[in-house]
Scaffold this motif. Structure first.
Motif, PDB file in Angstrom:
ATOM      1  N   GLN A   1       0.836  -1.206   0.000  1.00  0.00           N
ATOM      2  CA  GLN A   1       0.000   0.000   0.000  1.00  0.00           C
ATOM      3  C   GLN A   1       0.870   1.255   0.000  1.00  0.00           C
ATOM      4  O   GLN A   1       0.586   2.215  -0.723  1.00  0.00           O
ATOM      5  N   GLN A   2       1.934   1.255   0.780  1.00  0.00           N
ATOM      6  CA  GLN A   2       2.846   2.405   0.777  1.00  0.00           C
ATOM      7  C   GLN A   2       3.526   2.561  -0.585  1.00  0.00           C
ATOM      8  O   GLN A   2       3.730   3.677  -1.064  1.00  0.00           O
ATOM      9  N   ALA A   3       3.904   1.453  -1.199  1.00  0.00           N
ATOM     10  CA  ALA A   3       4.536   1.512  -2.520  1.00  0.00           C
ATOM     11  C   ALA A   3       3.566   2.072  -3.556  1.00  0.00           C
ATOM     12  O   ALA A   3       3.950   2.882  -4.410  1.00  0.00           O
ATOM     13  N   LEU A   4       2.308   1.669  -3.498  1.00  0.00           N
ATOM     14  CA  LEU A   4       1.298   2.230  -4.401  1.00  0.00           C
ATOM     15  C   LEU A   4       1.066   3.707  -4.110  1.00  0.00           C
ATOM     16  O   LEU A   4       0.901   4.512  -5.028  1.00  0.00           O
ATOM     17  N   GLY A   5       1.070   4.063  -2.822  1.00  0.00           N
ATOM     18  CA  GLY A   5       0.936   5.471  -2.439  1.00  0.00           C
ATOM     19  C   GLY A   5       2.087   6.306  -2.967  1.00  0.00           C
ATOM     20  O   GLY A   5       1.898   7.437  -3.422  1.00  0.00           O
ATOM     21  N   LEU A   6       3.267   5.733  -2.939  1.00  0.00           N
ATOM     22  CA  LEU A   6       4.446   6.389  -3.496  1.00  0.00           C
ATOM     23  C   LEU A   6       4.262   6.638  -4.995  1.00  0.00           C
ATOM     24  O   LEU A   6       4.542   7.729  -5.499  1.00  0.00           O
ATOM     25  N   GLY A   7       3.768   5.631  -5.715  1.00  0.00           N
ATOM     26  CA  GLY A   7       3.504   5.784  -7.133  1.00  0.00           C
ATOM     27  C   GLY A   7       2.455   6.855  -7.399  1.00  0.00           C
ATOM     28  O   GLY A   7       2.583   7.646  -8.339  1.00  0.00           O
ATOM     29  N   PHE A   8       1.434   6.901  -6.565  1.00  0.00           N
ATOM     30  CA  PHE A   8       0.403   7.929  -6.710  1.00  0.00           C
ATOM     31  C   PHE A   8       0.995   9.312  -6.473  1.00  0.00           C
ATOM     32  O   PHE A   8       0.696  10.272  -7.201  1.00  0.00           O
ATOM     33  N   PHE A   9       1.869   9.427  -5.479  1.00  0.00           N
ATOM     34  CA  PHE A   9       2.568  10.677  -5.189  1.00  0.00           C
ATOM     35  C   PHE A   9       3.381  11.127  -6.401  1.00  0.00           C
ATOM     36  O   PHE A   9       3.305  12.274  -6.830  1.00  0.00           O
TER      37      PHE A   9
END
Length: 131
Positions: free
Chosen positions: A65-73
């Motif tokens: 989830q954090q990795a996906l959040g990073l991609g969204f960022f």
């Protein structure tokens, strides 16, 4: 984590600008605008995945989830830069900026945005930094 993610995104910006420069001055004269756009979009997508793969250990997302959040960022920063700098700094008209999203006219810029969104997640999974 976000400060590190931002630092890595700052590496992506000059890579994207360099990629665009190579497209305009080398590829377009050789293969034309349409093919140059496709080659450039694929090349930049690969570069984004490579940067994510190389630096994901330093960013070290604790979860998928954090990795996906990073991609969204990264995606949000990219779109803001594309439209903000693209229009106000590089003086491109809005129509030209929006034209890159028209997949029905062979524009595949969306691949770059998808790479930006999913590269941190894919890199984290491949390198075992998130589950």
């Amino acid at each position: 984590m976000l400060l590190r993610a931002f630092a890595i995104w700052l590496i992506l910006v000059p890579l994207a600008i360099l990629n665009g420069t190579v497209r305009n001055y080398l590829l377009v004269p050789l293969v034309g605008n349409g093919a140059a756009h496709i080659i450039s979009s694929v090349t930049l997508s690969i570069l984004i995945f490579a940067v994510a793969w190389f630096f994901i250990g330093w960013i070290h997302p604790a979860s998928a989830q954090q990795a996906l959040g990073l991609g969204f960022f990264w995606l949000v920063l990219t779109v803001l830069f594309e439209f903000g700098a693209g229009h106000y700094l590089f003086k491109n008209p809005w129509e030209k900026l929006l034209a890159d999203y028209d997949v029905f006219k062979g524009r595949v810029w969306i691949l770059v945005l998808l790479a930006t969104l999913f590269a941190p997640y894919a890199a984290a999974r491949m390198r075992g930094f998130s589950q």
